[in-house]
Design an enzyme around this catalytic site. Sequence first.
Site, PDB file in Angstrom:
ATOM      1  N   ASN A   1       0.870  -1.174   0.000  1.00 25.83           N
ATOM      2  CA  ASN A   1       0.000   0.000   0.000  1.00 25.83           C
ATOM      3  C   ASN A   1       0.908   1.224   0.000  1.00 25.83           C
ATOM      4  O   ASN A   1       1.526   1.541   1.016  1.00 25.83           O
ATOM      5  CB  ASN A   1      -0.892  -0.056   1.256  1.00 25.83           C
ATOM      6  CG  ASN A   1      -1.689   1.229   1.466  1.00 25.83           C
ATOM      7  OD1 ASN A   1      -1.763   2.069   0.571  1.00 25.83           O
ATOM      8  ND2 ASN A   1      -2.274   1.372   2.647  1.00 25.83           N
ATOM      9  N   TRP A   2       0.976   1.885  -1.150  1.00 24.96           N
ATOM     10  CA  TRP A   2       1.903   3.022  -1.273  1.00 24.96           C
ATOM     11  C   TRP A   2       1.349   4.312  -0.658  1.00 24.96           C
ATOM     12  O   TRP A   2       2.017   5.332  -0.639  1.00 24.96           O
ATOM     13  CB  TRP A   2       2.260   3.252  -2.750  1.00 24.96           C
ATOM     14  CG  TRP A   2       3.214   2.222  -3.305  1.00 24.96           C
ATOM     15  CD1 TRP A   2       3.793   1.175  -2.627  1.00 24.96           C
ATOM     16  CD2 TRP A   2       3.717   2.147  -4.645  1.00 24.96           C
ATOM     17  NE1 TRP A   2       4.615   0.466  -3.465  1.00 24.96           N
ATOM     18  CE2 TRP A   2       4.583   1.034  -4.709  1.00 24.96           C
ATOM     19  CE3 TRP A   2       3.518   2.910  -5.804  1.00 24.96           C
ATOM     20  CZ2 TRP A   2       5.254   0.678  -5.897  1.00 24.96           C
ATOM     21  CZ3 TRP A   2       4.179   2.553  -6.976  1.00 24.96           C
ATOM     22  CH2 TRP A   2       5.042   1.452  -7.009  1.00 24.96           C
ATOM     23  N   LYS A   3       0.114   4.276  -0.215  1.00 25.67           N
ATOM     24  CA  LYS A   3      -0.520   5.463   0.397  1.00 25.67           C
ATOM     25  C   LYS A   3      -0.310   6.697  -0.495  1.00 25.67           C
ATOM     26  O   LYS A   3      -0.299   6.573  -1.704  1.00 25.67           O
ATOM     27  CB  LYS A   3       0.003   5.661   1.821  1.00 25.67           C
ATOM     28  CG  LYS A   3      -0.142   4.381   2.651  1.00 25.67           C
ATOM     29  CD  LYS A   3       0.075   4.585   4.121  1.00 25.67           C
ATOM     30  CE  LYS A   3      -0.093   3.238   4.838  1.00 25.67           C
ATOM     31  NZ  LYS A   3       0.017   3.345   6.272  1.00 25.67           N
TER      32      LYS A   3
ATOM     33  N   HIS B   1      -9.510   1.133   5.128  1.00 22.12           N
ATOM     34  CA  HIS B   1      -8.188   1.274   5.754  1.00 22.12           C
ATOM     35  C   HIS B   1      -8.300   2.152   6.999  1.00 22.12           C
ATOM     36  O   HIS B   1      -9.116   3.081   7.038  1.00 22.12           O
ATOM     37  CB  HIS B   1      -7.200   1.893   4.763  1.00 22.12           C
ATOM     38  CG  HIS B   1      -5.798   1.859   5.279  1.00 22.12           C
ATOM     39  ND1 HIS B   1      -5.302   2.838   6.096  1.00 22.12           N
ATOM     40  CD2 HIS B   1      -4.813   0.935   5.145  1.00 22.12           C
ATOM     41  CE1 HIS B   1      -4.050   2.522   6.429  1.00 22.12           C
ATOM     42  NE2 HIS B   1      -3.741   1.376   5.865  1.00 22.12           N
TER      43      HIS B   1
ATOM     44  N   GLU C   1      -6.675   4.544   8.036  1.00 28.71           N
ATOM     45  CA  GLU C   1      -6.559   5.994   7.798  1.00 28.71           C
ATOM     46  C   GLU C   1      -7.860   6.559   7.237  1.00 28.71           C
ATOM     47  O   GLU C   1      -8.210   7.714   7.490  1.00 28.71           O
ATOM     48  CB  GLU C   1      -5.352   6.265   6.876  1.00 28.71           C
ATOM     49  CG  GLU C   1      -4.049   6.093   7.657  1.00 28.71           C
ATOM     50  CD  GLU C   1      -2.905   5.452   6.886  1.00 28.71           C
ATOM     51  OE1 GLU C   1      -2.909   5.482   5.651  1.00 28.71           O
ATOM     52  OE2 GLU C   1      -1.993   4.899   7.552  1.00 28.71           O
TER      53      GLU C   1
ATOM     54  N   GLU D   1      -5.344  -5.089  10.763  1.00 26.83           N
ATOM     55  CA  GLU D   1      -4.273  -4.131  10.994  1.00 26.83           C
ATOM     56  C   GLU D   1      -4.525  -3.389  12.306  1.00 26.83           C
ATOM     57  O   GLU D   1      -5.296  -2.414  12.327  1.00 26.83           O
ATOM     58  CB  GLU D   1      -4.222  -3.104   9.861  1.00 26.83           C
ATOM     59  CG  GLU D   1      -3.969  -3.715   8.503  1.00 26.83           C
ATOM     60  CD  GLU D   1      -3.460  -2.667   7.512  1.00 26.83           C
ATOM     61  OE1 GLU D   1      -2.305  -2.789   7.100  1.00 26.83           O
ATOM     62  OE2 GLU D   1      -4.199  -1.728   7.203  1.00 26.83           O
TER      63      GLU D   1
ATOM     64  N   GLY E   1       2.601   1.948  10.958  1.00 20.96           N
ATOM     65  CA  GLY E   1       3.579   3.017  10.804  1.00 20.96           C
ATOM     66  C   GLY E   1       4.290   3.396  12.094  1.00 20.96           C
ATOM     67  O   GLY E   1       4.960   4.425  12.153  1.00 20.96           O
TER      68      GLY E   1
ATOM     69  N   SER F   1       3.450  -2.442  10.409  1.00 17.89           N
ATOM     70  CA  SER F   1       4.899  -2.562  10.593  1.00 17.89           C
ATOM     71  C   SER F   1       5.457  -3.925  10.195  1.00 17.89           C
ATOM     72  O   SER F   1       6.343  -4.451  10.879  1.00 17.89           O
ATOM     73  CB  SER F   1       5.286  -2.195  12.028  1.00 17.89           C
ATOM     74  OG  SER F   1       4.918  -0.856  12.308  1.00 17.89           O
TER      75      SER F   1
ATOM     76  N   GLY G   1       2.785  -1.112   4.354  1.00 13.82           N
ATOM     77  CA  GLY G   1       2.879   0.302   4.002  1.00 13.82           C
ATOM     78  C   GLY G   1       4.338   0.675   3.771  1.00 13.82           C
ATOM     79  O   GLY G   1       4.901   0.470   2.696  1.00 13.82           O
ATOM     80  N   GLY G   2       4.965   1.199   4.812  1.00 15.70           N
ATOM     81  CA  GLY G   2       6.332   1.736   4.731  1.00 15.70           C
ATOM     82  C   GLY G   2       7.318   0.847   3.987  1.00 15.70           C
ATOM     83  O   GLY G   2       8.048   1.316   3.103  1.00 15.70           O
TER      84      GLY G   2
HETATM   85  P1  PGA Z   1       2.878   0.088   7.760  1.00 15.19           P
HETATM   86  O1  PGA Z   1       1.417   0.350   7.153  1.00 15.19           O
HETATM   87  O2  PGA Z   1       3.387  -1.202   7.122  1.00 15.19           O
HETATM   88  O3  PGA Z   1       3.685   1.277   7.364  1.00 15.19           O
HETATM   89  O4  PGA Z   1       2.712  -0.065   9.239  1.00 15.19           O
HETATM   90  C1  PGA Z   1       0.508  -0.694   6.962  1.00 15.19           C
HETATM   91  C2  PGA Z   1      -0.780  -0.186   6.371  1.00 15.19           C
HETATM   92  O5  PGA Z   1      -1.201   0.943   6.688  1.00 15.19           O
HETATM   93  O6  PGA Z   1      -1.418  -0.889   5.555  1.00 15.19           O
END
Ligand code: PGA
Length: 251
Positions: free
Chosen positions: A10-12, A96, A98, A168, A174, A214, A235-236
């Site tokens: 997920n590149w956000k 998600h 967010e 999640e 993150g 993470s 994500g990251g």
């Molecule tokens: P993260 O994000 O791997 O940076 O913790 C995961 C996500 O939001 O899907």
Amino acid sequence: MKRRPLIAGNWKMHLNISQAKELAEQIKQSALKAANCDVMLAPSFTLLPALAEILKNSGVILAGQNVCGAESGAFTGEISPLMLKELGCEMVIVGHSERRHIFHEDDSMINKRLLGAMEHNLTPILCIGEILEAREAGKTFSILEEQVRGGLQDVKVTNPQTLIIAYEPVWAIGTGKTASVEQAQEVHTFVRSILTDIFDKTIASQLRILYGGSVKPDNISRLMAQNDIDGALVGGASLKFYSFDQLINFS
Ligand code: PGA
């Protein structure tokens, strides 16, 4: 039964077009070696045409980061499932954390998005997860049950490839904190029991439940060794080739 793992990036809201193209080219090459899992990328909407071109026939699955429940209409700022399909998306992230916490999407809105995706043969990845206060108050399971039942209202599944769940924990996204493998496995087993109740045992045993929060090269193997963890939503670590490469080639 063992389900085929999915490693999803997920590149956000990151990367410009040239950065995205370079990373997608590298991931495409690496994914050719990743025989043990499916690989998915969810870039921002503006990057989808460039990635569709690069990933065509590569086996890497293209996904949107959100979708509107409606096909078209007066929905400023939204994207239709038909638009995602037109660009070659096969999957889409819905709910998600967010979206839930920054943009206040609730279970009923997430359910509409999910139904709209499924109606157009886009496989939704329904994200669920508790915030830290809920975990500390012992409410993890009740919150997750509410999110699963709310998100899956009126959903029918006959083909288990058409729906994916991602657990999640919000406190792990993150932050560098991962749920312990025991915590993650415990939740995944619980979620599968809810899915058994909503659908049936055969379907529930075939649905993939990803873990996210993470996920990094140094914890992927332990997570993937758990019976009910069927992949990762990343994500990251999906934004750098050296880390995503190790994730999709985990052993
Ligand atoms: P993260 O994000 O791997 O940076 O913790 C995961 C996500 O939001 O899907």
